[in-house]
Scaffold this motif. Structure first.
Motif, mmCIF file in Angstrom:
data_model
loop_
_atom_site.group_PDB
_atom_site.id
_atom_site.type_symbol
_atom_site.label_atom_id
_atom_site.label_comp_id
_atom_site.label_asym_id
_atom_site.label_seq_id
_atom_site.Cartn_x
_atom_site.Cartn_y
_atom_site.Cartn_z
ATOM 1 N N LYS A 7 40.183 36.370 43.591
ATOM 2 C CA LYS A 7 39.861 36.865 44.978
ATOM 3 C C LYS A 7 39.855 38.627 45.063
ATOM 4 O O LYS A 7 39.706 38.480 45.928
ATOM 5 C CB LYS A 7 41.534 36.117 45.778
ATOM 6 N N LEU A 8 41.124 39.199 44.401
ATOM 7 C CA LEU A 8 41.479 40.399 44.411
ATOM 8 C C LEU A 8 39.781 40.831 44.058
ATOM 9 O O LEU A 8 39.377 42.257 44.505
ATOM 10 C CB LEU A 8 42.027 41.006 42.921
ATOM 11 N N LEU A 9 38.866 40.681 42.418
ATOM 12 C CA LEU A 9 37.781 41.383 42.376
ATOM 13 C C LEU A 9 36.687 40.608 43.182
ATOM 14 O O LEU A 9 35.923 41.962 44.021
ATOM 15 C CB LEU A 9 37.150 40.753 41.724
ATOM 16 N N LEU A 10 36.848 40.370 44.125
ATOM 17 C CA LEU A 10 35.459 39.332 45.130
ATOM 18 C C LEU A 10 35.817 39.942 46.482
ATOM 19 O O LEU A 10 35.110 40.411 47.146
ATOM 20 C CB LEU A 10 35.702 38.035 45.577
ATOM 21 N N SER A 11 37.145 40.743 46.633
ATOM 22 C CA SER A 11 37.393 41.474 47.953
ATOM 23 C C SER A 11 36.913 42.928 47.787
ATOM 24 O O SER A 11 36.948 44.219 48.794
ATOM 25 C CB SER A 11 38.515 42.059 47.677
ATOM 26 N N GLY A 12 36.240 43.327 46.904
ATOM 27 C CA GLY A 12 35.535 44.649 46.646
ATOM 28 C C GLY A 12 36.381 45.828 46.300
ATOM 29 O O GLY A 12 36.003 46.888 46.306
ATOM 30 N N TYR A 27 38.735 45.896 43.997
ATOM 31 C CA TYR A 27 38.738 46.405 42.738
ATOM 32 C C TYR A 27 37.471 45.857 42.205
ATOM 33 O O TYR A 27 36.861 44.886 42.859
ATOM 34 C CB TYR A 27 39.781 45.037 42.007
ATOM 35 N N GLN A 28 37.050 46.618 40.743
ATOM 36 C CA GLN A 28 36.034 46.598 40.529
ATOM 37 C C GLN A 28 35.667 45.694 38.332
ATOM 38 O O GLN A 28 36.765 45.426 38.430
ATOM 39 C CB GLN A 28 35.133 48.577 39.735
ATOM 40 N N GLN A 29 34.467 44.997 38.743
ATOM 41 C CA GLN A 29 34.804 43.997 37.331
ATOM 42 C C GLN A 29 35.624 44.460 36.243
ATOM 43 O O GLN A 29 36.093 44.181 36.426
ATOM 44 C CB GLN A 29 33.102 43.332 36.832
ATOM 45 N N ASP A 30 35.068 45.786 36.313
ATOM 46 C CA ASP A 30 34.989 46.214 34.637
ATOM 47 C C ASP A 30 36.806 46.495 34.915
ATOM 48 O O ASP A 30 37.293 47.422 33.539
ATOM 49 C CB ASP A 30 34.500 47.326 34.582
ATOM 50 N N ASP A 31 37.444 46.749 35.251
ATOM 51 C CA ASP A 31 38.845 46.617 36.044
ATOM 52 C C ASP A 31 40.116 46.196 35.132
ATOM 53 O O ASP A 31 40.616 44.644 35.272
ATOM 54 C CB ASP A 31 39.860 46.957 37.527
ATOM 55 N N LYS A 32 40.690 46.406 34.207
ATOM 56 C CA LYS A 32 40.981 46.196 33.236
ATOM 57 C C LYS A 32 42.633 46.342 33.539
ATOM 58 O O LYS A 32 43.351 45.179 32.977
ATOM 59 C CB LYS A 32 40.800 46.808 31.858
#
Length: 57
Positions: A19-24, A26-31
């Motif tokens: 959900k947080l990644l889909l919100s935009g 955070y970026q996909q590669d955010d570890k």
């Protein structure tokens, strides 16, 4: 029983991370998200929901 609890926590974390990644926000590669606890992810998600409800200025 502890195996079921661990699996439930893992699934909830994966749900919140997606959900947080889909919100935009955070970026996909955010570890960092993977290192967050369930409580931290829940707080981030609630903060994001509140942020999105505020009117744009």
């Amino acid at each position: 029983m502890s195996r079921l609890l661990r699996e439930a926590i893992h699934q909830k974390k994966q749900f919140l991370i997606s959900k947080l990644l889909l919100s935009g926000f955070y970026q996909q590669d955010d570890k960092r998200l993977r290192d967050y606890t369930l409580s931290e992810l829940e707080k981030e998600y609630e903060s994001l929901k509140t942020l999105k409800k505020e009117p744009l200025q």
